[in-house]
Design a protein around this motif. Structure first.
Motif, mmCIF file in Angstrom:
data_model
loop_
_atom_site.group_PDB
_atom_site.id
_atom_site.type_symbol
_atom_site.label_atom_id
_atom_site.label_comp_id
_atom_site.label_asym_id
_atom_site.label_seq_id
_atom_site.Cartn_x
_atom_site.Cartn_y
_atom_site.Cartn_z
ATOM 1 N N LEU A 37 0.859 -1.359 0.149
ATOM 2 C CA LEU A 37 0.019 0.096 0.110
ATOM 3 C C LEU A 37 0.995 1.428 -0.037
ATOM 4 C CD1 LEU A 37 -3.151 0.582 0.089
ATOM 5 C CD2 LEU A 37 -2.689 1.065 2.580
ATOM 6 N N GLY A 38 1.753 1.251 0.751
ATOM 7 C CA GLY A 38 2.834 2.353 0.971
ATOM 8 C C GLY A 38 3.385 2.476 -0.362
ATOM 9 N N LEU A 39 3.878 1.511 -1.168
ATOM 10 C CA LEU A 39 4.413 1.777 -2.611
ATOM 11 C C LEU A 39 3.539 2.308 -3.553
ATOM 12 C CD1 LEU A 39 6.693 -1.625 -2.808
ATOM 13 C CD2 LEU A 39 7.609 0.769 -3.136
ATOM 14 N N ALA A 40 2.376 1.712 -3.544
ATOM 15 C CA ALA A 40 1.452 2.432 -4.437
ATOM 16 C C ALA A 40 0.893 3.684 -4.077
ATOM 17 C CB ALA A 40 0.266 1.551 -4.398
ATOM 18 N N ARG A 41 0.862 3.981 -2.901
ATOM 19 C CA ARG A 41 0.467 5.662 -2.603
ATOM 20 C C ARG A 41 1.799 6.460 -2.938
ATOM 21 N NH1 ARG A 41 -2.794 5.332 3.182
ATOM 22 N NH2 ARG A 41 -4.775 4.404 2.362
ATOM 23 N N LEU A 42 2.954 5.991 -3.084
ATOM 24 C CA LEU A 42 4.066 6.925 -3.326
ATOM 25 C C LEU A 42 4.306 6.692 -4.743
ATOM 26 C CD1 LEU A 42 6.684 5.912 -0.517
ATOM 27 C CD2 LEU A 42 5.246 7.871 -0.852
ATOM 28 N N GLY A 43 3.190 6.159 -5.512
ATOM 29 C CA GLY A 43 3.300 6.309 -6.934
ATOM 30 C C GLY A 43 4.190 5.193 -7.758
ATOM 31 N N VAL A 44 4.424 4.174 -7.293
ATOM 32 C CA VAL A 44 5.127 3.099 -7.765
ATOM 33 C C VAL A 44 4.282 2.007 -8.158
ATOM 34 C CG1 VAL A 44 6.992 1.206 -7.348
ATOM 35 C CG2 VAL A 44 7.033 3.178 -5.969
ATOM 36 N N ALA A 285 13.688 7.195 3.205
ATOM 37 C CA ALA A 285 12.847 6.071 3.764
ATOM 38 C C ALA A 285 12.550 6.635 5.298
ATOM 39 C CB ALA A 285 13.491 4.638 3.845
ATOM 40 N N ALA A 286 13.502 7.114 5.972
ATOM 41 C CA ALA A 286 13.363 7.625 7.249
ATOM 42 C C ALA A 286 12.156 8.806 7.220
ATOM 43 C CB ALA A 286 14.634 8.267 7.775
ATOM 44 N N THR A 287 11.989 9.748 6.342
ATOM 45 C CA THR A 287 11.241 10.585 6.272
ATOM 46 C C THR A 287 9.771 9.799 6.094
ATOM 47 O OG1 THR A 287 12.512 12.305 4.857
ATOM 48 C CG2 THR A 287 10.210 12.506 4.960
ATOM 49 N N ILE A 288 9.617 8.929 5.265
ATOM 50 C CA ILE A 288 8.336 8.185 5.277
ATOM 51 C C ILE A 288 7.944 7.959 6.670
ATOM 52 C CG2 ILE A 288 6.984 6.569 4.048
ATOM 53 C CD1 ILE A 288 7.794 8.934 2.259
ATOM 54 N N ALA A 289 8.801 6.928 7.135
ATOM 55 C CA ALA A 289 8.611 6.413 8.417
ATOM 56 C C ALA A 289 8.221 7.344 9.460
ATOM 57 C CB ALA A 289 9.815 5.505 8.998
ATOM 58 N N ALA A 290 8.808 8.408 9.438
ATOM 59 C CA ALA A 290 8.535 9.536 10.523
ATOM 60 C C ALA A 290 7.018 10.037 10.118
ATOM 61 C CB ALA A 290 9.559 10.669 10.319
ATOM 62 N N ILE A 291 6.647 9.882 9.324
ATOM 63 C CA ILE A 291 5.346 10.491 9.084
ATOM 64 C C ILE A 291 4.307 9.496 9.610
ATOM 65 C CG2 ILE A 291 3.472 10.891 7.213
ATOM 66 C CD1 ILE A 291 5.482 11.796 5.326
ATOM 67 N N VAL A 292 4.787 8.140 9.453
ATOM 68 C CA VAL A 292 3.713 7.164 10.126
ATOM 69 C C VAL A 292 4.198 7.138 11.482
ATOM 70 C CG1 VAL A 292 3.328 4.634 10.148
ATOM 71 C CG2 VAL A 292 4.018 5.903 7.741
ATOM 72 N N CYS A 293 4.919 7.436 12.109
ATOM 73 C CA CYS A 293 5.223 7.288 13.449
ATOM 74 C C CYS A 293 4.296 8.406 14.413
ATOM 75 C CB CYS A 293 6.983 7.318 13.806
ATOM 76 S SG CYS A 293 7.484 5.859 13.576
ATOM 77 N N GLY A 294 4.135 9.513 13.329
ATOM 78 C CA GLY A 294 3.630 10.786 13.811
ATOM 79 C C GLY A 294 1.842 10.437 13.800
ATOM 80 N N ARG A 295 1.405 9.097 13.579
ATOM 81 C CA ARG A 295 0.025 8.853 13.185
ATOM 82 C C ARG A 295 -0.181 7.707 13.987
ATOM 83 N NH1 ARG A 295 -0.296 9.182 6.619
ATOM 84 N NH2 ARG A 295 -0.285 11.377 6.554
ATOM 85 N N ARG A 296 -1.493 7.429 14.325
ATOM 86 C CA ARG A 296 -2.109 6.273 15.053
ATOM 87 C C ARG A 296 -2.009 5.184 14.058
ATOM 88 N NH1 ARG A 296 -5.091 4.846 19.695
ATOM 89 N NH2 ARG A 296 -4.806 2.457 20.023
ATOM 90 N N PRO A 298 -0.665 1.762 11.139
ATOM 91 C CA PRO A 298 0.273 1.999 10.068
ATOM 92 C C PRO A 298 -0.317 2.823 8.775
ATOM 93 C CG PRO A 298 -0.937 0.036 10.052
ATOM 94 C CD PRO A 298 -1.399 0.696 11.479
ATOM 95 N N ALA A 299 -0.647 4.128 9.033
ATOM 96 C CA ALA A 299 -1.280 4.864 7.886
ATOM 97 C C ALA A 299 -0.152 5.371 7.003
ATOM 98 C CB ALA A 299 -2.113 6.108 8.748
ATOM 99 N N MET A 300 0.097 4.611 5.981
ATOM 100 C CA MET A 300 0.867 4.889 4.876
ATOM 101 C C MET A 300 0.624 6.257 4.120
ATOM 102 S SD MET A 300 2.895 2.350 5.092
ATOM 103 C CE MET A 300 2.777 1.697 6.755
ATOM 104 N N PRO A 301 1.600 7.212 3.997
ATOM 105 C CA PRO A 301 1.164 8.500 3.455
ATOM 106 C C PRO A 301 1.305 8.244 1.834
ATOM 107 C CG PRO A 301 3.664 8.192 3.814
ATOM 108 C CD PRO A 301 3.104 6.898 4.375
ATOM 109 N N TRP A 302 0.354 9.423 1.406
ATOM 110 C CA TRP A 302 0.025 9.367 -0.041
ATOM 111 C C TRP A 302 1.475 10.246 -0.469
ATOM 112 C CZ3 TRP A 302 -3.581 6.832 -3.052
ATOM 113 C CH2 TRP A 302 -4.474 6.343 -2.254
#
Length: 310
Positions: A37-44, A285-296, A298-302
């Motif tokens: 889901l994370g890959l697809a939301r990142l456009g891969v 990758a750490a930036t993507i992980a930080a976004i998720v850690c700031g949420r309740r 495993p909310a993968m970012p778009w």
């Protein structure tokens, strides 16, 4: 295209209702599902090779994959129930209790799905299903069949509570890692898989064994990325942590996304990775992980939520 194969899990988070009762909130999860889901939301361009239940939870998984435009042809349907996991967030890392016997994923056979097509450059596998039967053996067979045709990526993501035969499981992971070009683990994974050995020692051993990129996430200490030419230790990105559920999965998605966008997802190109490349990709990758850690959860970012990376 990257095809991900591995479990979907309904993560049940405990919460306190207004009347004081403990209730459980279901959230779509499972490490490979989160990564896909994370890959697809990142456009891969991404496919998901697995079986989803037709129960109410499986419908939610299918809807999330469709919304992210995950290629549907390798995702099967079954009347078997979805896997459930009760998540305890009271400790420094999430703890999981799984209800997995007889579920849609536990009995999934990749042979029932259409074969991977020529446009699939990477098969990504991993997580606890590799410790369970019969699908652990079935996934190993799939990796063995595909290893000569495309890159293999693995995130070992060990769940010790589900390991019934540690010797056989370590042997399977060792065999799969030997077939992989990209290997990721956490420091907690290594404490179980290779106790007493440093992250650098293990990662360099994976490179010596044939991998082109080995990455170990180190919790609050950041990550260690190793390629044939260089070693990079990178910090975490500052964030007010809500919880760390899905942090490793989002890091994996960010890692593969960074490799994809730079054209590194061929064996020849992976061999050309430099210190600058692995440091930059690990930071993304750490930036993507930080976004998720700031949420309740495993909310993968778009992609639109991380515009500075694209």
């Amino acid at each position: 295209m990257i095809v991900v194969s591995g479990e979907t899990v309904v993560d049940l988070f405990s919460e306190t209702a207004a009347d004081g009762a403990t209730v459980f909130r279901p959230v779509n999860g499972g490490s490979p599902f989160n990564t896909a889901l994370g890959l697809a939301r990142l456009g891969v361009p991404t496919g998901f090779l697995w079986a989803l239940s037709t129960d109410l939870f499986g419908v939610r998984f299918a809807a999330a994959l469709k919304e992210a435009a995950v290629a549907p042809q390798w995702t099967l349907s079954t009347s078997r129930p979805s896997t459930l996991s009760f998540v305890d967030l009271s400790g420094p890392s999430p703890a999981y209790t799984f209800l997995d016997e007889g579920t849609a994923g536990r009995l999934f056979d990749p042979e029932e799905a259409p074969p991977l097509t020529d446009d699939v450059s990477v098969l990504h596998v991993g997580s606890y299903v590799l410790a369970t039967e019969p699908n652990g053996s079935r996934l190993e067979k799939l990796v063995e069949k595909e290893a000569g045709k495309r890159l293999i990526s693995i995130d070992i993501n060990i769940r010790p509570s589900l390991v019934t035969d540690p010797v056989a499981y370590r042997a399977r992971l060792t065999r799969l890692i030997a077939l992989a070009s990209i290997v990721k683990a956490s420091d907690e994974d290594l404490a179980w898989f290779a106790p007493g050995r440093s992250a650098l020692e293990v990662a360099e051993g994976w490179i010596a064994g044939g991998a082109a990129l080995a990455v170990v996430t180190l919790g609050a200490e950041g990550s260690l990325a190793v390629c044939r030419e260089a070693v990079a230790q990178r910090p975490v990105k500052p964030v007010e942590v809500v919880d760390t559920v899905g942090a490793g999965d989002s890091f994996m998605a960010g890692l593969l996304s960074g490799l994809y966008r730079r054209g590194f997802l061929t064996r020849e190109r992976l061999e050309d990775l430099t210190l600058s490349d692995i440091a930059t990709i690990a930071d993304e990758a750490a930036t993507i992980a930080a976004i998720v850690c700031g949420r309740r959860g495993p909310a993968m970012p778009w992609r639109s939520e991380v515009p500075g990376l694209f």
